[in-house]
Design an enzyme around this catalytic site. Structure first.
Site, PDB file in Angstrom:
ATOM      1  N   SER A   1       6.410  -0.538  10.134  1.00 46.92           N
ATOM      2  CA  SER A   1       5.052  -0.445   9.605  1.00 46.92           C
ATOM      3  C   SER A   1       4.834   0.972   9.097  1.00 46.92           C
ATOM      4  O   SER A   1       5.329   1.937   9.699  1.00 46.92           O
ATOM      5  CB  SER A   1       4.043  -0.745  10.720  1.00 46.92           C
ATOM      6  OG  SER A   1       2.763  -0.282  10.349  1.00 46.92           O
TER       7      SER A   1
ATOM      8  N   ASP B   1       2.394  -9.564   8.812  1.00 46.02           N
ATOM      9  CA  ASP B   1       0.951  -9.782   8.699  1.00 46.02           C
ATOM     10  C   ASP B   1       0.713 -11.287   8.561  1.00 46.02           C
ATOM     11  O   ASP B   1       0.357 -11.775   7.486  1.00 46.02           O
ATOM     12  CB  ASP B   1       0.412  -9.019   7.486  1.00 46.02           C
ATOM     13  CG  ASP B   1       0.700  -7.539   7.594  1.00 46.02           C
ATOM     14  OD1 ASP B   1      -0.073  -6.845   8.256  1.00 46.02           O
ATOM     15  OD2 ASP B   1       1.728  -7.079   7.060  1.00 46.02           O
TER      16      ASP B   1
ATOM     17  N   MET C   1       0.846  -1.201   0.000  1.00 45.86           N
ATOM     18  CA  MET C   1       0.000   0.000   0.000  1.00 45.86           C
ATOM     19  C   MET C   1       0.880   1.249   0.000  1.00 45.86           C
ATOM     20  O   MET C   1       0.405   2.349   0.308  1.00 45.86           O
ATOM     21  CB  MET C   1      -0.923  -0.013   1.216  1.00 45.86           C
ATOM     22  CG  MET C   1      -1.875  -1.207   1.189  1.00 45.86           C
ATOM     23  SD  MET C   1      -3.393  -0.935   2.089  1.00 45.86           S
ATOM     24  CE  MET C   1      -2.764  -0.682   3.732  1.00 45.86           C
ATOM     25  N   GLY C   2       2.174   1.092  -0.308  1.00 50.47           N
ATOM     26  CA  GLY C   2       3.052   2.261  -0.384  1.00 50.47           C
ATOM     27  C   GLY C   2       3.531   2.703   0.986  1.00 50.47           C
ATOM     28  O   GLY C   2       3.450   1.949   1.953  1.00 50.47           O
TER      29      GLY C   2
ATOM     30  N   GLY D   1       5.039 -10.397   3.842  1.00 50.85           N
ATOM     31  CA  GLY D   1       5.758 -10.376   5.108  1.00 50.85           C
ATOM     32  C   GLY D   1       5.043 -11.165   6.187  1.00 50.85           C
ATOM     33  O   GLY D   1       3.811 -11.183   6.244  1.00 50.85           O
TER      34      GLY D   1
ATOM     35  N   ARG E   1       2.245   2.517   9.416  1.00 51.74           N
ATOM     36  CA  ARG E   1       1.423   3.191  10.432  1.00 51.74           C
ATOM     37  C   ARG E   1       2.260   3.709  11.598  1.00 51.74           C
ATOM     38  O   ARG E   1       1.745   4.489  12.407  1.00 51.74           O
ATOM     39  CB  ARG E   1       0.329   2.251  10.943  1.00 51.74           C
ATOM     40  CG  ARG E   1      -0.767   2.008   9.906  1.00 51.74           C
ATOM     41  CD  ARG E   1      -1.984   1.315  10.491  1.00 51.74           C
ATOM     42  NE  ARG E   1      -3.110   1.340   9.588  1.00 51.74           N
ATOM     43  CZ  ARG E   1      -3.420   0.338   8.745  1.00 51.74           C
ATOM     44  NH1 ARG E   1      -2.698  -0.767   8.709  1.00 51.74           N
ATOM     45  NH2 ARG E   1      -4.471   0.453   7.950  1.00 51.74           N
TER      46      ARG E   1
ATOM     47  N   HIS F   1       9.338  -3.399   3.515  1.00 50.00           N
ATOM     48  CA  HIS F   1       8.987  -3.607   2.102  1.00 50.00           C
ATOM     49  C   HIS F   1      10.247  -3.878   1.280  1.00 50.00           C
ATOM     50  O   HIS F   1      10.256  -4.720   0.385  1.00 50.00           O
ATOM     51  CB  HIS F   1       8.301  -2.361   1.529  1.00 50.00           C
ATOM     52  CG  HIS F   1       7.007  -1.992   2.183  1.00 50.00           C
ATOM     53  ND1 HIS F   1       6.859  -0.869   2.948  1.00 50.00           N
ATOM     54  CD2 HIS F   1       5.787  -2.596   2.167  1.00 50.00           C
ATOM     55  CE1 HIS F   1       5.608  -0.776   3.377  1.00 50.00           C
ATOM     56  NE2 HIS F   1       4.933  -1.818   2.930  1.00 50.00           N
TER      57      HIS F   1
ATOM     58  N   GLN G   1      -2.727 -12.550   7.418  1.00 50.31           N
ATOM     59  CA  GLN G   1      -2.905 -12.256   5.990  1.00 50.31           C
ATOM     60  C   GLN G   1      -2.138 -13.265   5.142  1.00 50.31           C
ATOM     61  O   GLN G   1      -2.674 -13.817   4.162  1.00 50.31           O
ATOM     62  CB  GLN G   1      -2.399 -10.841   5.716  1.00 50.31           C
ATOM     63  CG  GLN G   1      -2.203 -10.510   4.255  1.00 50.31           C
ATOM     64  CD  GLN G   1      -1.801  -9.064   4.056  1.00 50.31           C
ATOM     65  OE1 GLN G   1      -2.627  -8.175   4.166  1.00 50.31           O
ATOM     66  NE2 GLN G   1      -0.545  -8.811   3.764  1.00 50.31           N
TER      67      GLN G   1
ATOM     68  N   LEU H   1       6.629   3.144   1.606  1.00 51.80           N
ATOM     69  CA  LEU H   1       7.557   2.012   1.690  1.00 51.80           C
ATOM     70  C   LEU H   1       8.675   2.261   2.707  1.00 51.80           C
ATOM     71  O   LEU H   1       9.160   3.373   2.853  1.00 51.80           O
ATOM     72  CB  LEU H   1       8.157   1.736   0.306  1.00 51.80           C
ATOM     73  CG  LEU H   1       7.153   1.423  -0.805  1.00 51.80           C
ATOM     74  CD1 LEU H   1       7.879   1.141  -2.118  1.00 51.80           C
ATOM     75  CD2 LEU H   1       6.241   0.257  -0.437  1.00 51.80           C
TER      76      LEU H   1
HETATM   77  P1  AMP Z   1       1.525  -3.059   3.413  1.00 56.87           P
HETATM   78  O1  AMP Z   1       2.080  -1.988   2.523  1.00 56.87           O
HETATM   79  O2  AMP Z   1       1.509  -2.671   4.860  1.00 56.87           O
HETATM   80  O3  AMP Z   1       0.230  -3.615   2.907  1.00 56.87           O
HETATM   81  O4  AMP Z   1       2.561  -4.258   3.342  1.00 56.87           O
HETATM   82  C1  AMP Z   1       2.933  -4.833   2.130  1.00 56.87           C
HETATM   83  C2  AMP Z   1       3.724  -6.075   2.399  1.00 56.87           C
HETATM   84  O5  AMP Z   1       4.890  -5.756   3.142  1.00 56.87           O
HETATM   85  C3  AMP Z   1       2.948  -7.115   3.220  1.00 56.87           C
HETATM   86  O6  AMP Z   1       3.219  -8.410   2.715  1.00 56.87           O
HETATM   87  C4  AMP Z   1       3.521  -6.924   4.589  1.00 56.87           C
HETATM   88  O7  AMP Z   1       3.446  -8.095   5.389  1.00 56.87           O
HETATM   89  C5  AMP Z   1       4.959  -6.589   4.271  1.00 56.87           C
HETATM   90  N1  AMP Z   1       5.572  -5.893   5.408  1.00 56.87           N
HETATM   91  C6  AMP Z   1       5.125  -4.760   6.004  1.00 56.87           C
HETATM   92  N2  AMP Z   1       5.910  -4.454   7.062  1.00 56.87           N
HETATM   93  C7  AMP Z   1       6.855  -5.425   7.136  1.00 56.87           C
HETATM   94  C8  AMP Z   1       7.946  -5.675   8.009  1.00 56.87           C
HETATM   95  N3  AMP Z   1       8.217  -4.884   9.034  1.00 56.87           N
HETATM   96  N4  AMP Z   1       8.698  -6.771   7.783  1.00 56.87           N
HETATM   97  C9  AMP Z   1       8.425  -7.604   6.750  1.00 56.87           C
HETATM   98  N5  AMP Z   1       7.410  -7.418   5.890  1.00 56.87           N
HETATM   99  C10 AMP Z   1       6.636  -6.345   6.078  1.00 56.87           C
END
Ligand code: AMP
Length: 283
Positions: free
Chosen positions: A188, A153, A33-34, A150, A190, A40, A156, A36
């Site tokens: 994250s 999640d 979702m960007g 990752g 967030r 990511h 997920q 980054l």
């Molecule tokens: P998101 O942009 O939050 O939807 O995450 C996109 C992908 O990046 C998902 O597969 C997440 O599980 C992975 N991801 C997000 N944060 C982390 C992290 N700290 N370590 C590993 N993977 C991550």
């Protein structure tokens, strides 16, 4: 390194991806979702190593946000994301507008029964339906060989593995380890919401999980006891934080366990201020 191509519509994305596959190139896909960050980036690096072509999608997917959640204020940092993608050697960025992903008459949704209703699914009804639907659409648009997710999640990831299996989507799902800040906080997008004080309190998730893992290594197996100890630590380290759930579950079924044995993880969702954070650790 050449700048990644930016493809804004499903039609353009499909055409590009088909061309690569036709030329015998493998395509690795990282859905995001960007906003980054290094978490990511670790997925992009892994995809870069294992595929001829790497595609990242940057799409804040409206259908996975509930009413009153942070869809509008979710961080959107496309220019910085583009730079990170260029540095990671990404070939193409899929960056569609919501109207190009969801037609007005969209009626089809994907659901993974059971797994979508526990843990995060309890307080975010409809969230995983949004995730599974958009990932199915992304897989259909790209037809990637591999897709990278990752363990941050973990629910997920498990849901998408089951969906990919049940629907014969034929994508190799590649799980990637959690990337953390130096002090343990799971990275994250967030985390940007946290005030300096909340940022300190946010450490309670990693601390509780680490303590739990240590207690298991020392021989404790009673899930209720371990969960109680995690809750106690969180209440002490982050007074006022709201525990959405603290659970110990089977990694495959996501069912609560009474005793830790086999493939189990401790999983937490905690609201620090207004920000809901999740983290987990294999026990
Ligand atoms: P998101 O942009 O939050 O939807 O995450 C996109 C992908 O990046 C998902 O597969 C997440 O599980 C992975 N991801 C997000 N944060 C982390 C992290 N700290 N370590 C590993 N993977 C991550």
């Amino acid at each position: 390194m050449p700048d990644p191509l930016v493809l804004p519509t499903p039609v353009e994305m499909s055409a590009w991806s088909r061309e690569q596959l036709k030329a015998g190139k493998s395509v690795g896909f990282v859905p995001t979702m960007g906003a980054l960050h290094a978490g990511h980036k670790s997925l992009l690096d892994r995809a870069r190593m294992e595929n001829d072509r790497v595609v990242v999608s940057i799409f804040v997917n409206p259908t996975q946000f509930g009413p009153g959640e942070d869809f509008e204020r979710y961080p959107r940092t496309f220019e910085a994301d583009e730079k990170l993608c260029a540095e990671a050697g990404v070939d193409a960025i899929f960056h569609p507008a919501p109207k190009d992903m969801y037609g007005e008459n969209a009626r089809t949704f994907v659901e993974v029964g059971g797994l979508q209703d526990v843990l995060c699914g309890m307080s975010r009804p409809g969230h995983f339906r949004g995730v599974t639907t958009v990932v199915t659409k992304l897989f259909a648009i790209l037809r990637p060989d591999r897709a990278y997710f990752g363990r941050k999640d973990a629910q997920q990831l498990r849901i998408l593995e089951v969906m990919n299996r049940d629907l014969n989507l034929g994508v190799q799902i590649v799980p990637c380890e959690i990337v953390r800040e130096a002090d343990g906080l799971a990275m994250s997008s967030r985390n940007k919401y946290l005030s300096p004080q909340e940022r300190k309190q946010a450490l309670c998730l990693h601390q509780a999980l680490t303590q739990c893992k240590k207690r298991v290594a020392a021989g404790e197996t009673e899930a209720m006891k371990l969960i109680g100890e995690m809750a106690e630590l969180i209440e002490k380290a982050a007074p006022g934080a709201e525990i959405d759930y603290a659970a110990i579950v089977d990694m495959n079924t996501l069912d609560d366990v009474t005793k830790v044995s086999g493939a189990c993880m401790a999983a937490l969702a905690v609201k620090v201020g207004k920000t809901r954070l999740i983290d987990n650790m294999r026990l």
